[in-house]
Write a protein that holds these residues in place. Sequence first.
Motif, PDB file in Angstrom:
ATOM      1  N   VAL A  33     -25.598  13.013  -7.912  1.00 11.34           N
ATOM      2  CA  VAL A  33     -25.874  13.340  -6.508  1.00 11.34           C
ATOM      3  C   VAL A  33     -25.010  12.481  -5.602  1.00 11.34           C
ATOM      4  O   VAL A  33     -25.052  11.254  -5.666  1.00 11.34           O
ATOM      5  CB  VAL A  33     -27.360  13.134  -6.180  1.00 11.34           C
ATOM      6  N   ASP A  34     -24.219  13.091  -4.797  1.00 12.25           N
ATOM      7  CA  ASP A  34     -23.325  12.542  -3.786  1.00 12.25           C
ATOM      8  C   ASP A  34     -22.008  12.054  -4.369  1.00 12.25           C
ATOM      9  O   ASP A  34     -20.959  12.424  -3.867  1.00 12.25           O
ATOM     10  CB  ASP A  34     -23.972  11.414  -2.974  1.00 12.25           C
ATOM     11  N   ARG A  35     -22.022  11.224  -5.433  1.00 10.71           N
ATOM     12  CA  ARG A  35     -20.750  10.725  -5.936  1.00 10.71           C
ATOM     13  C   ARG A  35     -19.899  11.862  -6.475  1.00 10.71           C
ATOM     14  O   ARG A  35     -18.680  11.860  -6.299  1.00 10.71           O
ATOM     15  CB  ARG A  35     -20.978   9.666  -7.014  1.00 10.71           C
ATOM     16  N   THR A  36     -20.513  12.839  -7.135  1.00  8.71           N
ATOM     17  CA  THR A  36     -19.748  13.986  -7.611  1.00  8.71           C
ATOM     18  C   THR A  36     -19.100  14.713  -6.443  1.00  8.71           C
ATOM     19  O   THR A  36     -17.935  15.116  -6.516  1.00  8.71           O
ATOM     20  CB  THR A  36     -20.657  14.941  -8.410  1.00  8.71           C
ATOM     21  N   GLU A  37     -19.834  14.871  -5.357  1.00 11.31           N
ATOM     22  CA  GLU A  37     -19.283  15.539  -4.170  1.00 11.31           C
ATOM     23  C   GLU A  37     -18.098  14.753  -3.602  1.00 11.31           C
ATOM     24  O   GLU A  37     -17.067  15.329  -3.211  1.00 11.31           O
ATOM     25  CB  GLU A  37     -20.362  15.717  -3.102  1.00 11.31           C
ATOM     26  N   VAL A  38     -18.243  13.423  -3.531  1.00 10.68           N
ATOM     27  CA  VAL A  38     -17.163  12.589  -2.997  1.00 10.68           C
ATOM     28  C   VAL A  38     -15.934  12.639  -3.906  1.00 10.68           C
ATOM     29  O   VAL A  38     -14.794  12.721  -3.431  1.00 10.68           O
ATOM     30  CB  VAL A  38     -17.656  11.136  -2.808  1.00 10.68           C
ATOM     31  N   VAL A  39     -16.154  12.612  -5.225  1.00 11.33           N
ATOM     32  CA  VAL A  39     -15.033  12.689  -6.168  1.00 11.33           C
ATOM     33  C   VAL A  39     -14.322  14.029  -6.038  1.00 11.33           C
ATOM     34  O   VAL A  39     -13.081  14.100  -6.025  1.00 11.33           O
ATOM     35  CB  VAL A  39     -15.537  12.452  -7.606  1.00 11.33           C
ATOM     36  N   ALA A  44      -8.362   2.288   1.751  1.00 16.76           N
ATOM     37  CA  ALA A  44      -7.015   2.820   1.517  1.00 16.76           C
ATOM     38  C   ALA A  44      -6.514   2.405   0.139  1.00 16.76           C
ATOM     39  O   ALA A  44      -5.926   3.214  -0.598  1.00 16.76           O
ATOM     40  CB  ALA A  44      -6.062   2.336   2.606  1.00 16.76           C
ATOM     41  N   ARG A  45      -6.736   1.162  -0.225  1.00 20.16           N
ATOM     42  CA  ARG A  45      -6.308   0.676  -1.533  1.00 20.16           C
ATOM     43  C   ARG A  45      -7.031   1.413  -2.653  1.00 20.16           C
ATOM     44  O   ARG A  45      -6.439   1.738  -3.687  1.00 20.16           O
ATOM     45  CB  ARG A  45      -6.582  -0.828  -1.624  1.00 20.16           C
ATOM     46  N   SER A  46      -8.323   1.698  -2.448  1.00 17.79           N
ATOM     47  CA  SER A  46      -9.095   2.407  -3.475  1.00 17.79           C
ATOM     48  C   SER A  46      -8.543   3.806  -3.716  1.00 17.79           C
ATOM     49  O   SER A  46      -8.443   4.258  -4.861  1.00 17.79           O
ATOM     50  CB  SER A  46     -10.571   2.484  -3.069  1.00 17.79           C
ATOM     51  N   PHE A  91     -15.070   3.528  -3.713  1.00 19.31           N
ATOM     52  CA  PHE A  91     -15.672   4.856  -3.647  1.00 19.31           C
ATOM     53  C   PHE A  91     -17.201   4.778  -3.544  1.00 19.31           C
ATOM     54  O   PHE A  91     -17.863   5.807  -3.470  1.00 19.31           O
ATOM     55  CB  PHE A  91     -15.287   5.672  -4.879  1.00 19.31           C
ATOM     56  N   SER A  92     -17.736   3.584  -3.547  1.00 18.82           N
ATOM     57  CA  SER A  92     -19.187   3.438  -3.480  1.00 18.82           C
ATOM     58  C   SER A  92     -19.741   3.987  -2.170  1.00 18.82           C
ATOM     59  O   SER A  92     -19.090   3.920  -1.121  1.00 18.82           O
ATOM     60  CB  SER A  92     -19.567   1.953  -3.605  1.00 18.82           C
ATOM     61  N   ALA A  93     -20.958   4.517  -2.236  1.00 23.78           N
ATOM     62  CA  ALA A  93     -21.652   4.999  -1.046  1.00 23.78           C
ATOM     63  C   ALA A  93     -22.553   3.926  -0.438  1.00 23.78           C
ATOM     64  O   ALA A  93     -23.325   4.201   0.479  1.00 23.78           O
ATOM     65  CB  ALA A  93     -22.481   6.238  -1.386  1.00 23.78           C
ATOM     66  N   HIS A  94     -22.476   2.682  -0.956  1.00 23.12           N
ATOM     67  CA  HIS A  94     -23.240   1.568  -0.402  1.00 23.12           C
ATOM     68  C   HIS A  94     -22.396   0.811   0.616  1.00 23.12           C
ATOM     69  O   HIS A  94     -21.221   0.508   0.366  1.00 23.12           O
ATOM     70  CB  HIS A  94     -23.646   0.582  -1.507  1.00 23.12           C
ATOM     71  N   VAL A 146     -16.149   4.728 -10.570  1.00 21.98           N
ATOM     72  CA  VAL A 146     -16.027   4.961  -9.119  1.00 21.98           C
ATOM     73  C   VAL A 146     -17.286   4.570  -8.341  1.00 21.98           C
ATOM     74  O   VAL A 146     -17.504   5.044  -7.234  1.00 21.98           O
ATOM     75  CB  VAL A 146     -15.686   6.442  -8.830  1.00 21.98           C
ATOM     76  N   GLY A 147     -18.089   3.692  -8.892  1.00 21.66           N
ATOM     77  CA  GLY A 147     -19.286   3.265  -8.165  1.00 21.66           C
ATOM     78  C   GLY A 147     -19.812   1.965  -8.708  1.00 21.66           C
ATOM     79  O   GLY A 147     -19.231   1.368  -9.626  1.00 21.66           O
ATOM     80  N   PHE A 148     -20.918   1.514  -8.155  1.00 19.47           N
ATOM     81  CA  PHE A 148     -21.503   0.249  -8.596  1.00 19.47           C
ATOM     82  C   PHE A 148     -22.008   0.391 -10.023  1.00 19.47           C
ATOM     83  O   PHE A 148     -22.631   1.389 -10.389  1.00 19.47           O
ATOM     84  CB  PHE A 148     -22.656  -0.157  -7.689  1.00 19.47           C
ATOM     85  N   ALA A 149     -21.736  -0.632 -10.832  1.00 16.54           N
ATOM     86  CA  ALA A 149     -22.191  -0.660 -12.223  1.00 16.54           C
ATOM     87  C   ALA A 149     -23.094  -1.864 -12.411  1.00 16.54           C
ATOM     88  O   ALA A 149     -22.649  -3.013 -12.314  1.00 16.54           O
ATOM     89  CB  ALA A 149     -20.997  -0.726 -13.170  1.00 16.54           C
ATOM     90  N   ALA A 150     -24.363  -1.619 -12.661  1.00 14.20           N
ATOM     91  CA  ALA A 150     -25.334  -2.700 -12.794  1.00 14.20           C
ATOM     92  C   ALA A 150     -25.147  -3.439 -14.112  1.00 14.20           C
ATOM     93  O   ALA A 150     -24.600  -2.899 -15.083  1.00 14.20           O
ATOM     94  CB  ALA A 150     -26.756  -2.148 -12.703  1.00 14.20           C
ATOM     95  N   GLN A 151     -25.622  -4.678 -14.137  1.00 14.03           N
ATOM     96  CA  GLN A 151     -25.584  -5.458 -15.369  1.00 14.03           C
ATOM     97  C   GLN A 151     -26.329  -4.722 -16.477  1.00 14.03           C
ATOM     98  O   GLN A 151     -27.381  -4.133 -16.260  1.00 14.03           O
ATOM     99  CB  GLN A 151     -26.211  -6.827 -15.136  1.00 14.03           C
ATOM    100  N   GLY A 152     -25.762  -4.796 -17.688  1.00 16.85           N
ATOM    101  CA  GLY A 152     -26.415  -4.176 -18.831  1.00 16.85           C
ATOM    102  C   GLY A 152     -26.074  -2.722 -19.041  1.00 16.85           C
ATOM    103  O   GLY A 152     -26.576  -2.108 -19.984  1.00 16.85           O
ATOM    104  N   THR A 153     -25.215  -2.134 -18.182  1.00 17.66           N
ATOM    105  CA  THR A 153     -24.836  -0.731 -18.352  1.00 17.66           C
ATOM    106  C   THR A 153     -23.474  -0.638 -19.043  1.00 17.66           C
ATOM    107  O   THR A 153     -22.674  -1.574 -19.033  1.00 17.66           O
ATOM    108  CB  THR A 153     -24.762  -0.003 -17.002  1.00 17.66           C
ATOM    109  N   ARG A 154     -23.195   0.505 -19.637  1.00 19.14           N
ATOM    110  CA  ARG A 154     -21.911   0.700 -20.306  1.00 19.14           C
ATOM    111  C   ARG A 154     -20.754   0.600 -19.314  1.00 19.14           C
ATOM    112  O   ARG A 154     -19.687   0.064 -19.634  1.00 19.14           O
ATOM    113  CB  ARG A 154     -21.889   2.052 -21.022  1.00 19.14           C
ATOM    114  N   ALA A 155     -20.966   1.125 -18.104  1.00 19.90           N
ATOM    115  CA  ALA A 155     -19.905   1.047 -17.103  1.00 19.90           C
ATOM    116  C   ALA A 155     -19.568  -0.409 -16.780  1.00 19.90           C
ATOM    117  O   ALA A 155     -18.391  -0.758 -16.628  1.00 19.90           O
ATOM    118  CB  ALA A 155     -20.323   1.793 -15.839  1.00 19.90           C
TER     119      ALA A 155
END
Length: 506
Positions: free
Chosen positions: A272-278, A245-247, A428-431, A390-399
């Motif tokens: 794939v999938d995150r675009t659909e959820v957004v 709800a907060r997200s 919003f993560s699918a994990h 709106v999703g997980f951002a791994a170490q070393g990525t721009r996000a």
Amino acid sequence: MVSLSSDLSPNSTASIGDVQRSPNPRPGLLTFLGGVGTVTGSKFMVETDHVRVLVDCGLFQGQKELRRRNWRPLPLDPHHVQAVVITHAHLDHTGYLPRLLREGFSGPVFCTPDTARLTELILRDSAHLMEEEALHANRGGWSKHHPAQPLYTEKDAEEVLTRLRPVEIGADTEVTTGTVLRLHHAGHILGSSWAHLTLEDGGTVAFSGDLGRPVHPLLLPPEPFSGADALLVESTYGNRQHEDARSREIFAGAVTRTLARGGNVLIPSFAVDRTEVVLYELARLRRSGVLTSGVPVFVDSPMALRGLRIYQDAFDRHSPQLRPELTADGEAALDAEPFTAARSPEESAAIQHSRVPCVIVSASGMATGGRVVHHLRRLLPDPRNTVLIVGFAAQGTRARELIGGTQSLKMFGTYVPVRSEVVNVPGFSAHADTDEILAWLRGAPEPPDTVYLVHGEPEGSARLRDRIDHELGWNAVVPRSGERVLVRRACRRTVSRQNMEGAQRR
């Protein structure tokens, strides 16, 4: 370290049918080749006396040291891998397949039908981008390698597609003689599954893949974990909980705030999938009046648009993976009333000339490449704009750098100042988060002999290990990269449920 337990030596040329089988097969052997200490590069080898099956075959992404691992030879001979099982289509689970074939693998690749469709889309795009990047590097002279070469080519990717063997969820499939696969709905993306293998000695090993969430807006919850002697479970959010709800409030607030000050909203989104959820969430904001009809929504990712068609087809055929309340009107569920598709480079470039504030949904989700990088370069310097992660951002990525508050971001060989607002919406993560993973585990009729925490960064894996130990009383381990372990038969305990309840009270 356990030595290799196999009658097929690395130099053997015997086929499966040529091997004399032992009446007393030895336990299976499990090797962790990727997805350990990181959320990318998932690769797990299962070996018995006579077969080798690789479960997932993903690319390492993120930090440079991780990406370099894609170029290192695997500690195995791909010629002697009999089959590959893919849990779902994302690149960190499928993206190494073309390289594996290039190096000698020639067996079948088992996955669900929708995973096969999405894998075709993802691998073709990955290979195209790799060839394009190598070409640009050679033209620009910015690569250390002369000439720069792609990890694999579009031809390699096409060869993978001829190896795909779709199998239905819930069906028993003999992947090699004596080794039986059953896939279960995982609820992470369309076609995603968790895999259960029964080995020739009767031992069983299960792989969660990427486990979905019970509250995914489009997909049904994951099928419960039904037990195995050994379980590999993801730990991406092993130390975090989603606030749904907060997200949604944060998402809506960021959109409203940005548009009110005349800025643009950029949403880096997995194709794939995150675009659909957004799009589902943007459609909800349209219906509520938060996002007015005068605000254009652009989907700027050819791969996301092709993936959207695959999802729409699933709605049209009333796929049993989807929430039944949505299949009656699937188009409305995914349509931001309406969005504008940017397919060509010219259409993508034209977005910057929008006369009114807009919302841009573009890949890739971690901003490691794709058209979203061009939008970042243009939008980051302007404080009126917002980047929504709106999703997980791994170490070393721009996000991940943006979430961490970096003041500048490197792209196309230069640094761009970050003056725009950056908003992180991890819900919003699918994990599955830590509580959802534990709830999934609690459904098991018996505890595994060992639970291995994979596909997570060290802190997340360690936290989830501790919770499984303390709350369930199960043996939980964070394996090391390259480690080999035996698949031991779990001791079947009729009081296991009482043991679990006792551990929870502790």
